[in-house]
Design an enzyme around this catalytic site. Structure first.
Site, PDB file in Angstrom:
ATOM      1  N   GLN A   3     -41.683 -21.084  -7.363  1.00 56.53           N
ATOM      2  CA  GLN A   3     -42.343 -22.360  -7.183  1.00 56.53           C
ATOM      3  C   GLN A   3     -43.815 -22.174  -6.875  1.00 56.53           C
ATOM      4  OE1 GLN A   3     -40.743 -24.919  -4.229  1.00 56.53           O
ATOM      5  NE2 GLN A   3     -41.612 -26.716  -5.152  1.00 56.53           N
ATOM      6  N   ILE A  89     -41.681 -16.885  -3.505  1.00 61.00           N
ATOM      7  CA  ILE A  89     -40.321 -17.322  -3.196  1.00 61.00           C
ATOM      8  C   ILE A  89     -40.439 -18.752  -2.681  1.00 61.00           C
ATOM      9  CG2 ILE A  89     -40.477 -16.288  -0.882  1.00 61.00           C
ATOM     10  CD1 ILE A  89     -37.471 -15.872  -0.932  1.00 61.00           C
ATOM     11  N   SER A  90     -39.623 -19.644  -3.200  1.00 58.91           N
ATOM     12  CA  SER A  90     -39.746 -21.065  -2.871  1.00 58.91           C
ATOM     13  C   SER A  90     -39.294 -21.362  -1.443  1.00 58.91           C
ATOM     14  CB  SER A  90     -38.921 -21.904  -3.845  1.00 58.91           C
ATOM     15  OG  SER A  90     -39.509 -21.893  -5.115  1.00 58.91           O
ATOM     16  N   PRO A  91     -39.769 -22.474  -0.879  1.00 60.99           N
ATOM     17  CA  PRO A  91     -39.315 -22.888   0.451  1.00 60.99           C
ATOM     18  C   PRO A  91     -37.796 -23.084   0.466  1.00 60.99           C
ATOM     19  CG  PRO A  91     -41.242 -24.149  -0.199  1.00 60.99           C
ATOM     20  CD  PRO A  91     -40.807 -23.389  -1.410  1.00 60.99           C
TER      21      PRO A  91
END
Length: 407
Positions: A3, A89-91
């Protein structure tokens, strides 16, 4: 997962890049387990994710194993974190949201486009029969494959390649989840989706994306528009086909008047990661609508975000103006948790190279205009606007936000 909320470490409090690192040697398995449980309670279940299987998987997957050692102390904050190769790395909330949205079933075969660190695949691993995940960045894909094998995610199958083409040898898939953004749905993915299957994908222009959920019925895709979001582009063939590209010489805010809510979901269009903000449609200082941020719990999110392209080698400064009022606003538990507007600047490899601020807006004051000219670091190639209470409490009202290039 890749993301574009590449803001390194600010989403929880607004300025959390000032957080003091916790030494890695002090972080025991019990420490991480407690952090993981708190993450799920605060940022995932607390933000509306209800599927018990998804919540359970989020409590089990060791996210700290998917980030670099110097960022492990931030692994269980609701943050995007850099993983190299201009990716993140996405939340955790976004991972949980995407997972819940595709309604994973124990017998599902799932295709993921954009392996990234491997975290999304790991979360899916406990929920479905098999996960097939493709990464176009070779170095990133190889590292993810080693990590997933080491952590015994045996039903996750990895491949290096262009996700635009899917994985035809293993098709059809019950579910397809795409963690990078093309302008349009790649036809190979449609072809590889099983009848009755679901495809979740962020679509749109480079900095204006929306999650779309598709379900195949009699060979056709039934479509549902979901919430705004912001991911890195789907590179390779997809990016070559992109028709609309941003102009970094003309940075601008989209829907800064907050007038547009095309799907009538009571959320303002073109802004993502919206938390504790309402679109108000009475007594606006300009037009028919304005935004109201409201929060009673210190450190809790109340904000909106929007990204833009900007070339700092040609754009020297920006003028920011907006209408605002606020009532009983107070900073959060930390001195940096204050209501305001923050612009985060990033270079060509998406490193954070600085911030600019308007505010803080503390106390109470009626509607008025604020304006400020800010310099742009020459290395800037992207920026993200963050607006809201940023971990503070009270009520903040905003309208008529404009960002203009200063010649």
């Amino acid at each position: 997962m890749r993301q574009l909320i590449f803001l390194t470490a600010y989403l929880v409090t607004g300025f959390s890049f000032f957080v003091t690192p916790t030494p890695v040697f002090s972080q025991s398995s019990a420490y991480f387990r407690n952090q993981r449980n708190d993450m799920v309670t605060r940022y995932i279940e607390g933000e509306g994710i209800k599927n018990p299987r998804v919540l359970s998987s989020m409590r089990q997957v060791p996210r700290h194993e998917f980030v670099s050692s110097n960022l492990k102390h931030l692994a269980y904050q609701d943050l995007a974190l850099p993983i190299g190769y201009k990716q993140t790395i996405s939340p955790p909330y976004v991972v949980a949201y995407m997972t819940e949205t595709i309604d994973p079933q124990p017998d599902d075969k799932v295709l993921e486009i954009g392996t990234g660190s491997g975290f999304q695949a790991a979360v899916l691993s406990a929920l479905v029969k098999d996960v097939y995940t493709i990464e176009i960045v070779e170095g990133l894909g190889k590292k993810a494959a080693v990590r997933l094998k080491k952590l015994d995610y045996d039903n996750v199958h990895t491949r290096i390649g262009d996700g635009y083409l899917g994985w035809p040898e293993e098709a059809p898939f019950d579910k397809i989840i795409v963690t990078c953004s093309p302008e349009k749905v790649p036809q190979p993915l449609i072809d590889q989706l099983k009848e009755g299957g679901m495809l979740l994908i962020p679509l749109g222009e480079r900095y204006q994306q929306v999650f779309h959920l598709f379900q195949k019925e009699k060979g056709e895709l039934k479509h549902k528009r979901l919430i705004p979001t912001l991911f890195v582009p789907m590179t390779g063939r997809s990016e070559e086909k992109r028709e609309v590209k941003p102009d970094p010489l003309k940075p601008e805010i989209v829907n800064g008047s907050f007038e547009i809510d095309a799907n009538n979901d009571q959320k303002v269009d073109n802004w993502h990661y919206q938390r504790r903000v309402s679109r108000m449609t009475s007594q606006a200082p300009q037009g028919a609508a304005y935004l109201q941020f409201e929060n009673e719990t210190p450190e809790r999110l109340s904000q909106i975000l929007q990204g833009m392209a900007i070339d700092g080698s040609h754009v020297n400064s920006l003028e920011i103006s907006l209408q605002l009022s606020y009532l009983n606003t107070v900073q959060g538990k930390q001195s940096y948790q204050k209501p305001g507007l923050i612009i985060h600047f990033y270079d060509s490899i998406r490193r954070n190279i600085g911030q600019a601020y308007l505010g803080p807006w503390l106390g109470s004051r009626g509607w008025h205009q604020e304006k400020k000219t800010i310099p742009i670091p020459p290395q800037t190639r992207e920026a993200v606007i963050q607006l809201g209470l940023n971990g503070g409490t009270g009520i903040l009202n905003v309208d008529a936000l404009k960002i203009e290039k200063v010649n």
